[in-house]
Design an enzyme around this catalytic site. Structure first.
Site, PDB file in Angstrom:
ATOM      1  N   ASP A   1      -0.120   5.134   0.525  1.00  0.00           N
ATOM      2  CA  ASP A   1      -0.341   6.209   1.498  1.00  0.00           C
ATOM      3  C   ASP A   1      -0.367   5.617   2.906  1.00  0.00           C
ATOM      4  O   ASP A   1      -1.186   4.753   3.204  1.00  0.00           O
ATOM      5  CB  ASP A   1      -1.663   6.928   1.189  1.00  0.00           C
ATOM      6  CG  ASP A   1      -1.653   8.364   1.677  1.00  0.00           C
ATOM      7  OD1 ASP A   1      -0.785   8.702   2.508  1.00  0.00           O
ATOM      8  OD2 ASP A   1      -2.507   9.138   1.235  1.00  0.00           O
TER       9      ASP A   1
ATOM     10  N   ASP B   1      -1.543  -0.007   5.984  1.00  0.00           N
ATOM     11  CA  ASP B   1      -1.785   0.711   7.242  1.00  0.00           C
ATOM     12  C   ASP B   1      -3.268   0.725   7.597  1.00  0.00           C
ATOM     13  O   ASP B   1      -3.640   1.315   8.607  1.00  0.00           O
ATOM     14  CB  ASP B   1      -1.259   2.156   7.151  1.00  0.00           C
ATOM     15  CG  ASP B   1      -2.087   3.011   6.212  1.00  0.00           C
ATOM     16  OD1 ASP B   1      -2.432   2.519   5.121  1.00  0.00           O
ATOM     17  OD2 ASP B   1      -2.402   4.165   6.567  1.00  0.00           O
TER      18      ASP B   1
ATOM     19  N   ASP C   1       0.867  -1.173   0.000  1.00  0.00           N
ATOM     20  CA  ASP C   1       0.000   0.000   0.000  1.00  0.00           C
ATOM     21  C   ASP C   1       0.912   1.234   0.000  1.00  0.00           C
ATOM     22  O   ASP C   1       2.076   1.157   0.418  1.00  0.00           O
ATOM     23  CB  ASP C   1      -0.881  -0.026   1.261  1.00  0.00           C
ATOM     24  CG  ASP C   1      -1.693   1.243   1.409  1.00  0.00           C
ATOM     25  OD1 ASP C   1      -2.256   1.703   0.404  1.00  0.00           O
ATOM     26  OD2 ASP C   1      -1.755   1.775   2.538  1.00  0.00           O
TER      27      ASP C   1
HETATM   28 MG   LIG Z   1      -2.868   3.358   3.219  1.00  0.00          MG
END
Ligand SMILES: [Mg+2]
Length: 265
Positions: free
Chosen positions: A11, A205, A9
């Site tokens: 961001d 995240d 991932d």
């Molecule tokens: Mg993310």
């Protein structure tokens, strides 16, 4: 020799807003040094692959376009598989329209097979209204993702899921979403690397997308705390990641090479 590859991932894992996450650049160097394949996986449909590669370059990470996998690509490929040379009314930005074009779809204002929703900042209420009317006329409602919001340097921005919700509520039709955690995107990215399920590791995240998608697919999963999730949030989820670390640079070699005995020595 067993192989391994990463879905990363972006961001909250590689960067946060316009800042590189500590350890991210070194981690990519580590993967390249060992010849470990990876894809940057993003639920942001605004940018084309080339734009994402340039953003990474400006942050100090070199990546080829083929190492980037966006939900716009996943959506466009899925729609091409559903209907060859289909037509789409697009509420979104250029990255989404470009991906649709590249996969043989035509962008139209009327008589659309699909109404396709991505996030962005240039849409108008008239576009939402047109989308509603096309869905009422039988166009299938497709979401590139249903993330409710996006964190930015200035604060929270309504995400694709918020826009989709407007059309869902107005029409009573539920959208079909292709982005993470949908198995359509999670599987397509793995297949691009030519890896099997048990050779794939997802790093993210966000529990609701990255980790849920990995758990559902049977991929190993790494939750990083460099983005939107805190350790105390984990008690709210019935599923858990395999490991939890502060940032991507802290993934232990033993975890990466669990399936790679030759390299682990
Ligand atoms: Mg993310």
């Amino acid at each position: 020799m067993a192989r391994v590859g990463f879905l990363l991932d972006m961001d909250g894992v590689i960067y946060r807003g316009s800042r590189l996450v500590p350890g991210a650049s070194d981690f990519i160097t580590r993967l390249r040094k060992h010849g470990i394949p990876f894809r940057f996986l993003t639920n942001n449909s605004q940018r084309a692959r080339r734009d994402v590669a340039l953003k990474l370059h400006r942050l100090g990470i070199e990546a080829s376009e083929s190492e980037i996998f966006t939900c716009a690509m996943a959506t466009a490929r899925f729609l091409a598989s559903q209907k060859a040379n289909g037509t789409a009314y697009v509420v979104g930005e250029h990255g989404l329209a470009a991906a649709l074009h590249r996969n043989g779809l035509t962008v139209v204002d009327d008589d659309a097979d699909f109404v396709v929703i991505g996030e962005g900042r240039t849409m108008t209420f008239e576009m939402i209204e047109r989308g509603v009317r096309l869905v009422e006329k039988g166009a299938r409602l497709i979401a590139t993702n249903i993330d409710p919001s996006c964190p930015t340097d200035q604060g929270t921005r309504p995400g694709c899921g918020a826009i989709v919700a407007m059309i869902e509520r107005a029409t009573g039709v539920q959208a079909f979403s292709v982005g993470k955690p949908s198995p359509i995107m999670m599987r397509a990215a793995r297949k691009e690397m030519g890896l099997r399920t048990d050779e794939t590791i997802m790093v993210g995240d966000t529990m609701e997308t990255d980790i849920l998608g990995a758990v559902q697919m049977g991929y190993r999963s790494v939750l990083v705390l460099s983005g939107g999730t805190k350790r105390q949030d984990l008690k709210n989820f019935a599923y858990q990641p395999d490991i939890i670390i502060d940032h991507v640079g802290k993934i232990p070699d033993e975890f990466i090479f669990e399936n790679m005995p030759a390299l682990a020595q």
